[in-house]
Design an enzyme around this catalytic site. Structure first.
Site, PDB file in Angstrom:
ATOM      1  N   GLU A  42       0.889  -1.173   0.000  1.00 37.67           N
ATOM      2  CA  GLU A  42       0.000   0.000   0.000  1.00 37.67           C
ATOM      3  C   GLU A  42       0.923   1.218   0.000  1.00 37.67           C
ATOM      4  O   GLU A  42       1.589   1.497   0.994  1.00 37.67           O
ATOM      5  CB  GLU A  42      -0.875  -0.017   1.262  1.00 37.67           C
ATOM      6  N   ARG A  46       1.106  10.170   0.911  1.00 39.26           N
ATOM      7  CA  ARG A  46       1.624  11.195   1.815  1.00 39.26           C
ATOM      8  C   ARG A  46       2.774  11.940   1.181  1.00 39.26           C
ATOM      9  O   ARG A  46       3.280  12.904   1.731  1.00 39.26           O
ATOM     10  CB  ARG A  46       2.154  10.536   3.100  1.00 39.26           C
ATOM     11  N   LYS A 129     -10.757  -0.395   7.274  1.00 39.29           N
ATOM     12  CA  LYS A 129      -9.489  -0.182   7.961  1.00 39.29           C
ATOM     13  C   LYS A 129      -9.868   0.327   9.359  1.00 39.29           C
ATOM     14  O   LYS A 129     -10.838   1.087   9.496  1.00 39.29           O
ATOM     15  CB  LYS A 129      -8.703   0.865   7.173  1.00 39.29           C
TER      16      LYS A 129
HETATM   17  C1  3PG Z   1      -1.217   3.853   8.282  1.00 35.87           C
HETATM   18  O1  3PG Z   1      -1.421   4.837   7.587  1.00 35.87           O
HETATM   19  O2  3PG Z   1      -1.766   2.784   8.027  1.00 35.87           O
HETATM   20  C2  3PG Z   1      -0.374   3.994   9.496  1.00 35.87           C
HETATM   21  O3  3PG Z   1       0.240   5.223   9.529  1.00 35.87           O
HETATM   22  C3  3PG Z   1       0.606   2.917   9.720  1.00 35.87           C
HETATM   23  O4  3PG Z   1       1.026   3.083  11.044  1.00 35.87           O
HETATM   24  P1  3PG Z   1       2.355   2.422  11.620  1.00 35.87           P
HETATM   25  O5  3PG Z   1       3.478   3.317  11.206  1.00 35.87           O
HETATM   26  O6  3PG Z   1       2.166   2.426  13.118  1.00 35.87           O
HETATM   27  O7  3PG Z   1       2.492   1.048  11.068  1.00 35.87           O
END
Ligand code: 3PG
Length: 215
Positions: A42, A46, A129
């Protein structure tokens, strides 16, 4: 919106959430994930590099590439043009869901509360999600949501790491988890596909073991 396509993504059990600042590093990420037996990513919107990174990884053909952090219809269009085959959003937006339906691409929108969930069910969705999982009660909250919503599935991200993988994957309403730990920023920047392959291999081994123990 076919659940079959989404199920194929979720069958990986662990979905690497990838932040790419320079699309030139994307091939090394694809190499690492493919070599580690985790053929899915994924790529988050960003960074400005996201569409080019998706194009590079999707063009490679070995892994299913989705777009994450998609928050509006324009980004859905960009992701689809770049070759994304699934869309993940941090929240629940009718604009995003409708645009994904327009493109017949699976979408995994983010929810936290029962109110969010009911709005998503009204849109015809059954898989969400759950983000940011670590800040909102983690696995215990998702277990509780299984009470009023027994037929829904949740994919937690945000705070999922190797040490708590089992807490999440042992729940029947969690088909998969997502996280950034598989593609650390330093490994991506250094194009260290071996490090990514090792993390992917270990996560896949551990996730399969956890799920097998439940069956
Ligand atoms: C996301 O967008 O799914 C999260 O920012 C992932 O979070 P993590 O860095 O704690 O895995």
């Amino acid at each position: 919106m076919s659940n079959e396509a989404l199920d194929k993504v979720l069958a990986n059990l662990v979905i690497p959430v990838v932040v790419i600042h320079d699309a030139a590093t994307a091939p090394a990420v694809a190499d690492g994930l493919a070599a580690g037996g985790l053929p899915v990513a994924e790529v988050t919107f960003r960074t400005d590099a996201a569409p080019a990174a998706i194009e590079s990884m999707a063009g490679d053909g070995r892994i299913s590439v989705g777009a994450g952090t998609v928050i509006n219809a324009r980004q859905v269009d960009e992701a689809v043009s770049a070759g994304a085959t699934f869309i993940v959003s941090p929240g629940l937006s009718r604009e995003v869901v409708d645009r994904c339906r327009h493109h017949a691409i699976p979408v995994l929108p983010g929810v936290i509360t029962p109110t969010d969930i009911m709005a998503g069910v009204d849109m015809g969705l059954d898989t969400f999600k759950f983000f940011p999982a670590g800040n909102f009660g983690g696995a215990a909250t998702i277990a509780s949501l299984g009470g009023p919503f027994p037929n829904l599935r949740f994919v937690p991200t945000g705070g999922v790491k190797p040490h708590n993988l089992a807490d999440f994957l042992c729940l029947p309403n969690i088909p998969a988890v997502g996280g950034t730990w598989l593609t650390p920023a330093d490994a991506v920047a250094a194009r260290d596909s071996d490090a990514i392959a090792n993390l992917a291999r270990e996560a896949t081994r551990s996730a399969r073991h956890i799920v097998k123990e439940q069956s």
